[in-house]
Each structure stands twice: as C-alpha cells, then as structure tokens.
Design a protein around this motif. Structure first.
Motif, short mmCIF file in Angstrom:
data_model
loop_
_atom_site.label_atom_id
_atom_site.label_comp_id
_atom_site.label_asym_id
_atom_site.label_seq_id
_atom_site.Cartn_x
_atom_site.Cartn_y
_atom_site.Cartn_z
N ARG A 144 0.83 -1.21 0.00
CA ARG A 144 0.00 0.00 0.00
C ARG A 144 0.86 1.26 0.00
O ARG A 144 0.52 2.27 -0.64
CB ARG A 144 -0.94 -0.02 1.20
CG ARG A 144 -2.10 -1.02 1.06
CD ARG A 144 -3.13 -0.85 2.15
NE ARG A 144 -2.62 -1.31 3.45
CZ ARG A 144 -2.79 -2.53 3.94
NH1 ARG A 144 -3.46 -3.44 3.25
NH2 ARG A 144 -2.30 -2.86 5.12
N TYR A 145 1.98 1.21 0.73
CA TYR A 145 2.88 2.37 0.78
C TYR A 145 3.46 2.63 -0.62
O TYR A 145 3.54 3.79 -1.05
CB TYR A 145 4.00 2.09 1.79
CG TYR A 145 4.75 3.31 2.25
CD1 TYR A 145 4.43 3.93 3.46
CD2 TYR A 145 5.80 3.86 1.50
CE1 TYR A 145 5.12 5.05 3.90
CE2 TYR A 145 6.49 4.97 1.94
CZ TYR A 145 6.16 5.56 3.14
OH TYR A 145 6.85 6.67 3.58
N PHE A 146 3.87 1.57 -1.30
CA PHE A 146 4.37 1.71 -2.67
C PHE A 146 3.32 2.38 -3.56
O PHE A 146 3.64 3.28 -4.35
CB PHE A 146 4.69 0.33 -3.24
CG PHE A 146 6.12 -0.12 -3.05
CD1 PHE A 146 6.80 0.11 -1.86
CD2 PHE A 146 6.79 -0.78 -4.07
CE1 PHE A 146 8.10 -0.31 -1.69
CE2 PHE A 146 8.10 -1.20 -3.91
CZ PHE A 146 8.76 -0.97 -2.72
N ASN A 147 2.08 1.92 -3.46
CA ASN A 147 1.01 2.46 -4.31
C ASN A 147 0.84 3.96 -4.13
O ASN A 147 0.67 4.70 -5.11
CB ASN A 147 -0.32 1.76 -4.00
CG ASN A 147 -0.31 0.30 -4.36
OD1 ASN A 147 0.53 -0.17 -5.13
ND2 ASN A 147 -1.25 -0.45 -3.80
N GLU A 153 3.90 8.02 -10.81
CA GLU A 153 4.59 7.14 -11.76
C GLU A 153 3.66 6.04 -12.27
O GLU A 153 3.71 5.68 -13.45
CB GLU A 153 5.82 6.52 -11.10
CG GLU A 153 6.97 7.47 -10.87
CD GLU A 153 6.86 8.25 -9.56
OE1 GLU A 153 7.84 8.89 -9.17
OE2 GLU A 153 5.76 8.21 -8.94
N LEU A 154 2.81 5.52 -11.40
CA LEU A 154 1.88 4.47 -11.81
C LEU A 154 0.88 4.97 -12.84
O LEU A 154 0.43 4.22 -13.72
CB LEU A 154 1.14 3.93 -10.59
CG LEU A 154 1.97 3.10 -9.60
CD1 LEU A 154 1.15 2.81 -8.34
CD2 LEU A 154 2.44 1.79 -10.24
N ALA A 155 0.55 6.24 -12.75
CA ALA A 155 -0.39 6.82 -13.72
C ALA A 155 0.21 6.85 -15.12
O ALA A 155 -0.52 6.89 -16.12
CB ALA A 155 -0.77 8.23 -13.28
N GLN A 156 1.55 6.81 -15.18
CA GLN A 156 2.24 6.87 -16.48
C GLN A 156 2.65 5.50 -17.00
O GLN A 156 3.03 5.36 -18.15
CB GLN A 156 3.48 7.76 -16.35
CG GLN A 156 3.15 9.19 -15.96
CD GLN A 156 4.40 10.02 -15.68
OE1 GLN A 156 5.51 9.59 -15.96
NE2 GLN A 156 4.21 11.21 -15.12
N LYS A 247 22.87 6.65 -13.68
CA LYS A 247 22.28 7.52 -12.65
C LYS A 247 21.37 6.66 -11.77
O LYS A 247 20.58 5.87 -12.27
CB LYS A 247 21.46 8.62 -13.31
CG LYS A 247 20.77 9.56 -12.31
CD LYS A 247 19.89 10.57 -13.03
CE LYS A 247 19.16 11.45 -12.02
NZ LYS A 247 18.24 12.40 -12.69
N ILE A 248 21.53 6.81 -10.47
CA ILE A 248 20.68 6.06 -9.54
C ILE A 248 19.34 6.79 -9.40
O ILE A 248 19.30 7.92 -8.90
CB ILE A 248 21.36 5.90 -8.17
CG1 ILE A 248 22.70 5.18 -8.31
CG2 ILE A 248 20.43 5.16 -7.20
CD1 ILE A 248 22.60 3.79 -8.88
N ASN A 249 18.27 6.13 -9.83
CA ASN A 249 16.94 6.73 -9.78
C ASN A 249 16.06 6.13 -8.69
O ASN A 249 14.84 6.38 -8.67
CB ASN A 249 16.24 6.57 -11.14
CG ASN A 249 16.90 7.44 -12.21
OD1 ASN A 249 17.30 8.57 -11.94
ND2 ASN A 249 17.04 6.90 -13.40
N ILE A 250 16.66 5.35 -7.80
CA ILE A 250 15.91 4.75 -6.70
C ILE A 250 15.40 5.86 -5.78
O ILE A 250 16.16 6.73 -5.35
CB ILE A 250 16.79 3.77 -5.90
CG1 ILE A 250 17.24 2.62 -6.80
CG2 ILE A 250 16.07 3.25 -4.66
CD1 ILE A 250 18.37 1.81 -6.24
N ARG A 251 14.11 5.81 -5.47
CA ARG A 251 13.51 6.84 -4.63
C ARG A 251 13.13 6.33 -3.24
O ARG A 251 12.98 7.11 -2.30
CB ARG A 251 12.28 7.42 -5.31
CG ARG A 251 12.59 8.22 -6.58
CD ARG A 251 11.32 8.80 -7.17
NE ARG A 251 10.56 9.52 -6.15
CZ ARG A 251 9.23 9.64 -6.16
NH1 ARG A 251 8.52 9.07 -7.11
NH2 ARG A 251 8.61 10.31 -5.20
#
Length: 333
Positions: A144-147, A153-156, A247-251
């Motif tokens: 749920r936290y991920f969502n 990002e999920l919308a894209q 490039k590290i894109n981990i958020r």
C-alpha cells in the motif's frame, strides 16, 4: 577431569550450541527454550531478550528452565531432544528452518509435551500455539505504501523494483505474498535476491547488480523492497560506493525491524534523493513466546495463533516512535 570439561566446552562452542541452566531440580516445572544462534543482529538481540526473560519469569514463578541455541537444524533437533529428556512442562521452539525441525517438533508433541513455535513455522504441523510478528501485514503495508508513494509514476505506466528476501523460511514467503496481494500490478520485480539476512551478502549482491547490468537497467529501478533492516544497510553501502556511469533513480528503500541503525538513516543516509521506510519487528517479541510457555505451566489453554502487531515507521513518525514503549523495551537490556 578439568581437562575433559574444557574440551567439552570447546566442542560445544565450535558446534555453535549454547546451553543455559543446570540440573533440573526435583519437583520444579521446567520450561525449555530453543532458538537459533546469533547469525545476524536480529537473532542476537532476540537471544538476549529470550534468555533474560526466561530467567526472570522462572525466578518469579519458581520454575526451572533450559535455554539452548544452535546454528544448524541438526544441532537444534539435538537440543530439543536433550530438553525433552528432562521431562519439561513446555517447550518454546524458534526453528532455524521449519521443515528440518519437523521430526523433533513432532517428537515433542508425541511425548505429550505442549509446544509453542515462534517466528518460523513448520508447515503442516499444528503445535499448541504459533506466535510471530505479523509478516503478512508487513507485506500488505509495504504494498500500500508503494502504491501511494509512486502514484504519479503508476499513472504513467509500470514501475520497476528489486526485492531482497531473507531466506527460504515461512517469514519471507508471508512478507512477499502480503506485498503482492496489495501492490499495484504495474509494479514489476526486475530481480529477486535471497540474502540469508546478511548485510554483507546484500551489499555484494547489489554491487554485482550495479557492475553487471546495463545503464538502462540500473536507471529503470525506482524502489527496493527488502525483508530486513540489515539488508538495507548492505544496499546503502553498495549504493554509496557506486562510481559507474548510470544515474541512480531509486527513490524508496523499505526494511523490516525499525532498530536504532535504521533510525539513523532518517537523519543522514549519505544518499541523495532516496527515502526510507520500515516496519516494526522487535527482537523483544520473543518475550511473548516465553510468556505463552509460562501460561501453559500455569494451566492456561492457548489460542492456536498469535500475531504481534506491527507499525509503519518513516520520516514522519520515527522521532515519536523512538520515545515509545516498544523502542524503549527493545533497548532495555
């Protein structure tokens, strides 16, 4: 004789087995506790809590106790059989690996001795009680936290992540299944690793990933779902040491345990642009398993299943959590 005793102690240390308690006193009820040995920080802290608590309650209620740890399943089975030979009133078992302790656990039940299984369960076995942290709830909460965190990002489209599991026991299975039950289907696991709860292993696995994958593959990763804080510490070191072209894109990186070390990541992780979240899973929970053993000795009938509640900790509430009872109890020894 002294030489023989010294050799015996050395053999036990090499075997990875620790035994606490002397000869059983006649007429005293006996509680036996068997745990894994300290293979990583969580088990080390848990052993301290388990031994301290069983000593305390035994003195409080006039019981005898035996406390044994073992590094391997075979040694742990021997520990169970040793305590069983002392005619205990109850055995509290934290298996190294559930399936490999099936025979020893069944021998306890066949002998008519109540059995409480903690943390790592034995599939197909129904002991008097099972108790653990709520691993399914942890996985569900992370999903749920991920969502919410990656809503934009999920919308894209899809969002790629890595998963770093603990081992092959029921604990990681429950956490992963819980996660998959709530996380948006557009999350895609690019690779899943088994770390055996090791900080060193997770660091090496992450380093290998960063050094062998293409720039595009590395840059596609937006999140990391792990099963333990110590795994996170290894990942943090690998990411801090990375000097490659990608490039590290981990958020977001998630853990489980909510110990002191993880709290420091909220203050200064040394990584820019990466946030952290964890779920409480305190080593002091093992006290609850010992307390169930005490209830058996007092003649109480147990439930078949107990789940210790868990709480999400992130940058918004970690300071309040550190002032609370759960955190204070964890570091009370």
């Amino acid at each position: 004789m002294k030489k023989f005793a010294l050799v015996l102690i050395m053999v036990m240390l090499v075997a990875g087995m620790i035994f606490a308690g002397g000869t059983k006193e006649a007429g005293k009820k006996l509680i036996g506790v068997v745990t894994p040995s300290a293979d990583h920080g969580f088990t080390a802290e848990s052993i301290q809590h388990a031994e301290a608590h069983v000593k305390k309650v035994s003195a409080q209620y006039g019981y005898d106790y035996r406390f044994m740890t073992a590094a391997e399943s075979g040694e742990q089975s021997n520990a169970v059989e040793t305590i069983l030979g002392m005619k205990p009133g109850v055995i509290v078992l934290w298996p190294v690996t559930g399936d490999e302790l099936r025979s020893a656990a069944q021998s306890v039940m066949d002998a008519g001795v109540p059995l409480v299984v903690y943390d790592r369960f034995i599939e197909g076995l129904v002991p008097n009680a099972e108790i653990s942290g709520d691993n399914v709830a942890i996985g569900e909460g992370v999903g749920r936290y991920f969502n919410e965190y990656f809503k934009a990002e999920l919308a894209q489209g899809k969002v790629n992540y890595l998963e770093f599991k603990g081992d092959s026991s029921t604990v990681p299975m429950e956490r992963t299944n819980g996660f998959l039950s709530t996380v948006d289907p557009k999350f895609t696991v690019v690779q899943s690793f088994v770390t055996n709860w090791s900080q060193q292993t997770s660091m090496e696995q992450m380093e290998n990933y960063l050094n062998t994958k293409s720039v595009a593959e590395i840059e596609s990763i937006k999140a990391i779902f792990t099963h333990d804080d110590e795994i996170v510490f290894g990942l943090v070191e690998a990411l801090k040491n990375y000097r490659g072209p990608a490039k590290i894109n981990i958020r977001l990186i998630t853990g489980v345990s909510a110990g002191e070390g993880f709290m420091k990541l909220f203050e200064n992780s040394g990584l820019t642009g990466i946030e952290f979240m964890t779920y409480t899973f305190s080593p002091s929970m093992v006290r609850d398993a010992v307390d169930l053993g005490v209830k058996v000795l007092q003649g109480e009938t147990l439930q078949k299943e107990y789940k210790v509640p868990t709480e999400m900790i992130d940058k918004t509430n970690y300071k309040a959590y550190m002032q609370g009872d759960l955190y204070t109890t964890r570091y009370s020894l």
